[in-house]
Design a protein around this motif. Structure first.
Motif, PDB file in Angstrom:
ATOM      1  N   ASP A 254       5.338  15.415   0.328  1.00 11.90           N
ATOM      2  CA  ASP A 254       5.506  15.876   1.698  1.00 11.90           C
ATOM      3  C   ASP A 254       4.247  15.527   2.465  1.00 11.90           C
ATOM      4  OD1 ASP A 254       5.372  17.709   4.016  1.00 11.90           O
ATOM      5  OD2 ASP A 254       7.233  18.500   3.166  1.00 11.90           O
ATOM      6  N   CYS A 255       4.384  15.019   3.670  1.00 10.46           N
ATOM      7  CA  CYS A 255       3.227  14.591   4.458  1.00 10.46           C
ATOM      8  C   CYS A 255       2.270  15.739   4.762  1.00 10.46           C
ATOM      9  CB  CYS A 255       3.674  13.974   5.772  1.00 10.46           C
ATOM     10  SG  CYS A 255       4.705  12.545   5.561  1.00 10.46           S
TER      11      CYS A 255
ATOM     12  N   TYR B 210       9.744   5.314  -0.015  1.00 10.28           N
ATOM     13  CA  TYR B 210       9.898   5.042   1.407  1.00 10.28           C
ATOM     14  C   TYR B 210       9.732   6.340   2.177  1.00 10.28           C
ATOM     15  CZ  TYR B 210      14.763   6.545   0.634  1.00 10.28           C
ATOM     16  OH  TYR B 210      15.885   7.241   0.285  1.00 10.28           O
ATOM     17  N   LYS B 211       9.294   6.240   3.417  1.00 12.02           N
ATOM     18  CA  LYS B 211       8.962   7.415   4.211  1.00 12.02           C
ATOM     19  C   LYS B 211      10.170   7.811   5.055  1.00 12.02           C
ATOM     20  CE  LYS B 211       5.215   9.171   7.032  1.00 12.02           C
ATOM     21  NZ  LYS B 211       3.956   8.875   7.684  1.00 12.02           N
ATOM     22  N   ARG B 212      10.527   9.103   4.970  1.00 10.86           N
ATOM     23  CA  ARG B 212      11.647   9.606   5.758  1.00 10.86           C
ATOM     24  C   ARG B 212      11.400  11.058   6.119  1.00 10.86           C
ATOM     25  NH1 ARG B 212      17.368  10.000   2.949  1.00 10.86           N
ATOM     26  NH2 ARG B 212      16.310  11.780   2.072  1.00 10.86           N
ATOM     27  N   HIS B 213      11.416  11.377   7.399  1.00  3.08           N
ATOM     28  CA  HIS B 213      11.241  12.748   7.879  1.00  3.08           C
ATOM     29  C   HIS B 213       9.988  13.400   7.303  1.00  3.08           C
ATOM     30  CE1 HIS B 213      15.157  12.384   9.658  1.00  3.08           C
ATOM     31  NE2 HIS B 213      15.710  12.166   8.498  1.00  3.08           N
ATOM     32  N   CYS B 214       8.878  12.684   7.366  1.00  5.38           N
ATOM     33  CA  CYS B 214       7.583  13.183   6.889  1.00  5.38           C
ATOM     34  C   CYS B 214       7.598  13.499   5.401  1.00  5.38           C
ATOM     35  CB  CYS B 214       7.129  14.399   7.705  1.00  5.38           C
ATOM     36  SG  CYS B 214       5.355  14.679   7.539  1.00  5.38           S
ATOM     37  N   LYS B 215       8.388  12.770   4.642  1.00 10.95           N
ATOM     38  CA  LYS B 215       8.385  12.885   3.186  1.00 10.95           C
ATOM     39  C   LYS B 215       8.425  11.475   2.618  1.00 10.95           C
ATOM     40  CE  LYS B 215      10.916  17.257   2.855  1.00 10.95           C
ATOM     41  NZ  LYS B 215       9.736  18.034   3.032  1.00 10.95           N
ATOM     42  N   TYR B 216       7.785  11.294   1.472  1.00 13.01           N
ATOM     43  CA  TYR B 216       7.943  10.045   0.747  1.00 13.01           C
ATOM     44  C   TYR B 216       9.045  10.261  -0.278  1.00 13.01           C
ATOM     45  CZ  TYR B 216       3.772   8.068   2.832  1.00 13.01           C
ATOM     46  OH  TYR B 216       2.864   7.563   3.720  1.00 13.01           O
ATOM     47  N   VAL B 217      10.053   9.388  -0.261  1.00 13.93           N
ATOM     48  CA  VAL B 217      11.262   9.586  -1.047  1.00 13.93           C
ATOM     49  C   VAL B 217      11.423   8.453  -2.051  1.00 13.93           C
ATOM     50  CG1 VAL B 217      13.773   9.901  -0.908  1.00 13.93           C
ATOM     51  CG2 VAL B 217      12.309  10.715   0.954  1.00 13.93           C
ATOM     52  N   CYS B 218      11.688   8.819  -3.296  1.00  8.90           N
ATOM     53  CA  CYS B 218      12.009   7.840  -4.343  1.00  8.90           C
ATOM     54  C   CYS B 218      13.516   7.607  -4.327  1.00  8.90           C
ATOM     55  CB  CYS B 218      11.579   8.387  -5.704  1.00  8.90           C
ATOM     56  SG  CYS B 218      12.126   7.348  -7.082  1.00  8.90           S
TER      57      CYS B 218
ATOM     58  N   GLY C 288       0.787  -1.222   0.000  1.00 11.82           N
ATOM     59  CA  GLY C 288       0.000   0.000   0.000  1.00 11.82           C
ATOM     60  C   GLY C 288       0.819   1.272   0.000  1.00 11.82           C
ATOM     61  N   ALA C 289       2.126   1.175  -0.072  1.00 16.85           N
ATOM     62  CA  ALA C 289       2.971   2.367  -0.123  1.00 16.85           C
ATOM     63  C   ALA C 289       2.787   3.054  -1.468  1.00 16.85           C
ATOM     64  CB  ALA C 289       4.433   1.991   0.074  1.00 16.85           C
ATOM     65  N   PRO C 290       2.858   4.395  -1.499  1.00 20.44           N
ATOM     66  CA  PRO C 290       2.738   5.084  -2.788  1.00 20.44           C
ATOM     67  C   PRO C 290       3.944   4.800  -3.680  1.00 20.44           C
ATOM     68  CG  PRO C 290       3.241   6.631  -1.015  1.00 20.44           C
ATOM     69  CD  PRO C 290       3.012   5.294  -0.376  1.00 20.44           C
ATOM     70  N   THR C 291       3.767   5.020  -4.965  1.00 22.31           N
ATOM     71  CA  THR C 291       4.858   4.804  -5.917  1.00 22.31           C
ATOM     72  C   THR C 291       5.240   6.119  -6.576  1.00 22.31           C
ATOM     73  OG1 THR C 291       3.271   4.247  -7.630  1.00 22.31           O
ATOM     74  CG2 THR C 291       4.215   2.417  -6.430  1.00 22.31           C
ATOM     75  N   CYS C 292       6.453   6.161  -7.091  1.00 28.11           N
ATOM     76  CA  CYS C 292       6.956   7.354  -7.762  1.00 28.11           C
ATOM     77  C   CYS C 292       6.192   7.579  -9.066  1.00 28.11           C
ATOM     78  CB  CYS C 292       8.447   7.186  -8.062  1.00 28.11           C
ATOM     79  SG  CYS C 292       9.159   8.584  -8.964  1.00 28.11           S
TER      80      CYS C 292
END
Length: 41
Positions: free
Chosen positions: A35-36, A19-27, A7-11
Motif C-alpha cells: 500500500d502506498c 503494477y500500481k492501482r489505486h495507491c497499491k502495488y498489485v501482483c 524500477g517497479a517493485p516485484t512480488c
C-alpha cells in the motif's frame, strides 16, 4: 531487487513485476502487496 524492468517493485512471493492501482502495488497472481501509505516500505 529488480534489475530487469523500469524500477517497479516485484512480488516477494513470485518475483512478478507489480503494477500500481489505486495507491497499491498489485501482483497479477497474489493481489495487492504494497500500500502506498505504508510507512514501513
Amino acid at each position: 531487487m529488480d534489475t530487469a524492468s523500469s524500477g517497479a517493485p516485484t512480488c516477494p512471493h513470485c518475483e512478478a513485476p507489480l503494477y500500481k492501482r489505486h495507491c497499491k502495488y498489485v501482483c497479477p497472481q497474489h493481489g495487492p502487496i504494497i500500500d502506498c501509505s505504508d510507512p514501513f516500505r
